[in-house]
Structure formats: C-alpha cells, structure tokens
Design an enzyme around this catalytic site. Structure first.
Site, PDB file in Angstrom:
ATOM      1  N   LYS A  61       0.874  -1.174   0.310  1.00  0.00           N
ATOM      2  CA  LYS A  61       0.340   0.216  -0.153  1.00  0.00           C
ATOM      3  C   LYS A  61       0.800   1.302  -0.121  1.00  0.00           C
ATOM      4  O   LYS A  61       0.958   2.069  -0.913  1.00  0.00           O
ATOM      5  CB  LYS A  61      -0.740   0.718   1.489  1.00  0.00           C
ATOM      6  CG  LYS A  61      -2.189  -0.940   1.090  1.00  0.00           C
ATOM      7  CD  LYS A  61      -3.458  -1.272   2.335  1.00  0.00           C
ATOM      8  CE  LYS A  61      -3.857  -2.617   1.925  1.00  0.00           C
ATOM      9  NZ  LYS A  61      -4.609  -2.850   3.658  1.00  0.00           N
ATOM     10  N   GLN A 105      -4.721  -1.497   9.358  1.00  0.00           N
ATOM     11  CA  GLN A 105      -4.715  -2.964   9.286  1.00  0.00           C
ATOM     12  C   GLN A 105      -4.910  -4.063  10.260  1.00  0.00           C
ATOM     13  O   GLN A 105      -4.704  -4.101  11.520  1.00  0.00           O
ATOM     14  CB  GLN A 105      -3.060  -3.427   8.972  1.00  0.00           C
ATOM     15  CG  GLN A 105      -3.131  -3.931   7.829  1.00  0.00           C
ATOM     16  CD  GLN A 105      -3.597  -4.413   6.430  1.00  0.00           C
ATOM     17  OE1 GLN A 105      -3.548  -3.101   5.722  1.00  0.00           O
ATOM     18  NE2 GLN A 105      -3.786  -5.576   6.072  1.00  0.00           N
ATOM     19  N   ASP A 128     -10.945   3.281   4.288  1.00  0.00           N
ATOM     20  CA  ASP A 128     -11.144   1.626   3.834  1.00  0.00           C
ATOM     21  C   ASP A 128     -12.561   1.697   3.715  1.00  0.00           C
ATOM     22  O   ASP A 128     -12.943   0.593   4.019  1.00  0.00           O
ATOM     23  CB  ASP A 128     -10.556   1.262   4.772  1.00  0.00           C
ATOM     24  CG  ASP A 128      -9.686   0.575   4.759  1.00  0.00           C
ATOM     25  OD1 ASP A 128      -9.164  -0.562   3.958  1.00  0.00           O
ATOM     26  OD2 ASP A 128      -9.072  -0.363   6.214  1.00  0.00           O
TER      27      ASP A 128
END
Ligand code: NDP
Length: 300
Positions: A61, A105, A128
C-alpha cells in the site's frame, strides 16, 4: 447464442491487473494535477504488531501510494501498544491536515478493539470505508461516503468489462462487512440496478441460488467452492477469494487459489476473473482512488 454454444466456449478472462494499472495511471495524473495546486494526497497506514501477511499488505500500500505521487507513510507500532496509545495515534492523524487517508491494518493483535479504532477514524479520512457513517452512506447511495475498496474494485471491473448489471441477477456468496454486504449495497443502487441474492454459510441449497445468477461474486475463503455445475452457462464470475493451498509443484510449496474452480468454471462462464490477477490488484487501486478523492475534497 444458444446455451449449448456458450457452454462449449471458454470464458474471457477479466484482466484485473491491466484494469488496475490503467486506473492507477489515471490516479497518478489527477494526483499530479492536485499537487500542482499545493495539495499532495497523504495516506497513513498504521500497522500494529508483526503479522507477516499484514506487513506485506502494508508495504504494498505504501509503495503503491508513492508510485501514484502521494505521500505514503507507514506508522509501525509494537504488538504491546495499548488501546489508548493506538487511539491517540488515530487522533493525531485525524488532526493532521497533510493526512487525507487513514488505514489501520486489520487484524489487530489481541486485546485491541478493532471496532473502537474504526469508529475513532474521521469518516472523511476513512479510505477503507469501514466507519459506520460510510457504511450508512454507501447503503443509502450518498456518494459523499467512501465504499470499501474490494467491492468497489469488483464494480469497477464489471464496468470496464462491459457487463450489464441493470436487471441482472447477481448472487454474492459471503456476507462479511468488508466484501459481501457492501457488495450487495453497491449492486442494488439505482444506476447499477442489479437484483441481489446474498448467500452465506447458513444458506440452504447454495448451488440452486448460484445457478440462477447472471453474475456470481464469490467472497467466501473456501478454495474452489464454486464449481462448473453450479454456474449458469454464460454467467460472469468474479472471484474475490484468496486461499493459500499446498502445491508441491511450486517452489514455496504453496499456491494461491480463489473460491472458484477456475479451470472448470471457465468452460461455462462468459467472463471470469483469475486468482491471482483479478480482484486483488483492484483493491489497492481503489484505496488510492479513495485517498485521492479525500484530498480533492479538501479543496473543493
Ligand atoms: P469472511 O471469513 O469474513 O467471510 C466469509 C463469508 O463466507 C461468511 O459470510 C461466511 O458465512 C461465508 N461462507 C463460509 N463458508 C461458506 C460456505 N460453505 N457456503 C456459503 N458461504 C460460506 O471472509 P472475507 O469476506 O473477509 O473474505 C472472503 C475471501 O475473500 C477470503 O478468501 C479473503 O482472503 C478474500 N479477500 C480478498 C480480497 C482481495 O483484495 N482480493 C480482500 C478481502 C478478502 P457466515 O457469515 O455464515 O459465516
């Protein structure tokens, strides 16, 4: 074309890697244009602990965000980080105007409370798309929200592959909050206009549901669960699954397969995504797109 004729042809492969590349090039162009106006999109990824799979995802990422011209950073915290310490990091990122996207994460090491962390992220930086405000906006079709990256990647793949969703029957297998449920929410919106069936482990006669689908979306986490006998000839099949299985022919001793029996289903489907190289690359591209959108909104 008759069903028999379709059944004897191999389905076309939907090239997720190529679609993701094209999207990332477009994102890089828009990022450069925004940077020329003094705003460099910033993505901050928070990694708690040492989980090796998470470390790989986070590295990818950060690398992808930098390649797009963004300011990508990873904040690495020890597995012993307390809930208060983690929330303080989120608060600091929420308050930092150079940070447009925040991603913590998952999974978090025990006993950290993932829901409390997700709820703490400023919804306007929640790239997200997991904060309840964004979940709600996606459900009601409010485009100011952020949709989760994997289902929006699937929708993008359907669009660029010319798949007609209007009036189509889409059967989703898997009802997780990160894939199945938001996938259903996206597909039923006006403009997309699919008719959606959402299946899960308690679904009776799964094969009967899947067999009625014009579009099958598998997000289960069970290697090759969806077989050719379950797929209607001519259906479009999207495989979200990523399952590590033993493979004696591979150097590492393991291989990656989806939730769909690719070789068998390809003989029945009109279009199909491979694993790897299908949905996977789209997820990161969508994360970059959400981050860019978040940054663009600060100047709009
Ligand atoms: P979850 O484990 O959170 O959810 C799996 C879902 O599948 C659940 O709803 C479960 O039902 C359902 N299920 C399990 N077994 C069956 C069965 N035999 N028949 C019908 N339904 C079943 O997984 P995720 O949604 O997080 O991920 C799904 C897959 O997608 C995984 O392989 C994951 O690695 C992959 N993935 C890939 C991404 C990408 O970028 N390509 C991103 C995210 C995930 P129930 O709710 O009843 O338990």
């Amino acid at each position: 074309m008759t069903e028999e004729a379709t059944a004897t042809m191999q389905g076309a492969i939907i090239d997720g890697a190529a679609a993701a590349r094209a999207l990332r090039e477009e994102i890089a162009r828009r990022t450069a244009a925004l940077a020329a106006r003094g705003i460099v999109p910033g993505l901050s990824v928070v990694l708690v602990g040492e989980d090796p799979a998470s470390a790989v995802y986070v590295r990818n990422k950060e690398k992808a965000s930098r390649e797009a011209g963004m300011r990508g950073e990873t904040i690495r915290l020890a597995a012993s980080t307390t809930q208060e310490e983690l929330l303080a990091v989120v608060d600091r990122l929420n308050a930092d105007p150079a940070v447009h996207g925040i991603l913590v994460q998952m999974p978090l090491p025990a006993p950290l409370d993932a829901d409390a962390v997700i709820h703490r992220i400023d919804p306007s930086k929640d790239v997200d798309g997991f904060h309840p405000v964004n979940v709600g906006k996606v459900l009601i079709g409010d485009s100011s929200g952020f949709a989760p990256c994997t289902p929006s990647g699937v929708l993008h793949l359907l669009r660029v592959s010319g798949v007609e969703t209007r009036g189509a029957h889409a059967v989703i297998v898997g009802r997780s909050n990160i894939v199945g449920k938001p996938m259903a929410a996206l597909l039923v919106q006006p403009g997309v206009d699919a008719t959606v069936t959402l299946c899960h482990s308690r679904t009776r006669d799964l094969a009967d549901h899947v067999r009625r689908a014009d579009i099958v979306i598998a997000a289960v986490g069970r290697a090759r669960l969806i077989t050719a006998a379950m797929v209607k000839p001519g259906a479009v099949v999207i495989d979200v699954g990523m399952n590590r299985i033993e493979d004696a022919t591979a150097k590492s001793g393991s291989g990656l397969v989806g939730d769909v029996d690719f070789d068998g289903v390809r003989d029945v489907a009109s279009q199909i995504t491979p694993v790897p190289g299908g949905v996977g690359p789209m997820t990161i591209a969508m994360l970059l797109r959400n981050t860019l959108t978040a940054a663009e909104r600060t100047v709009a």
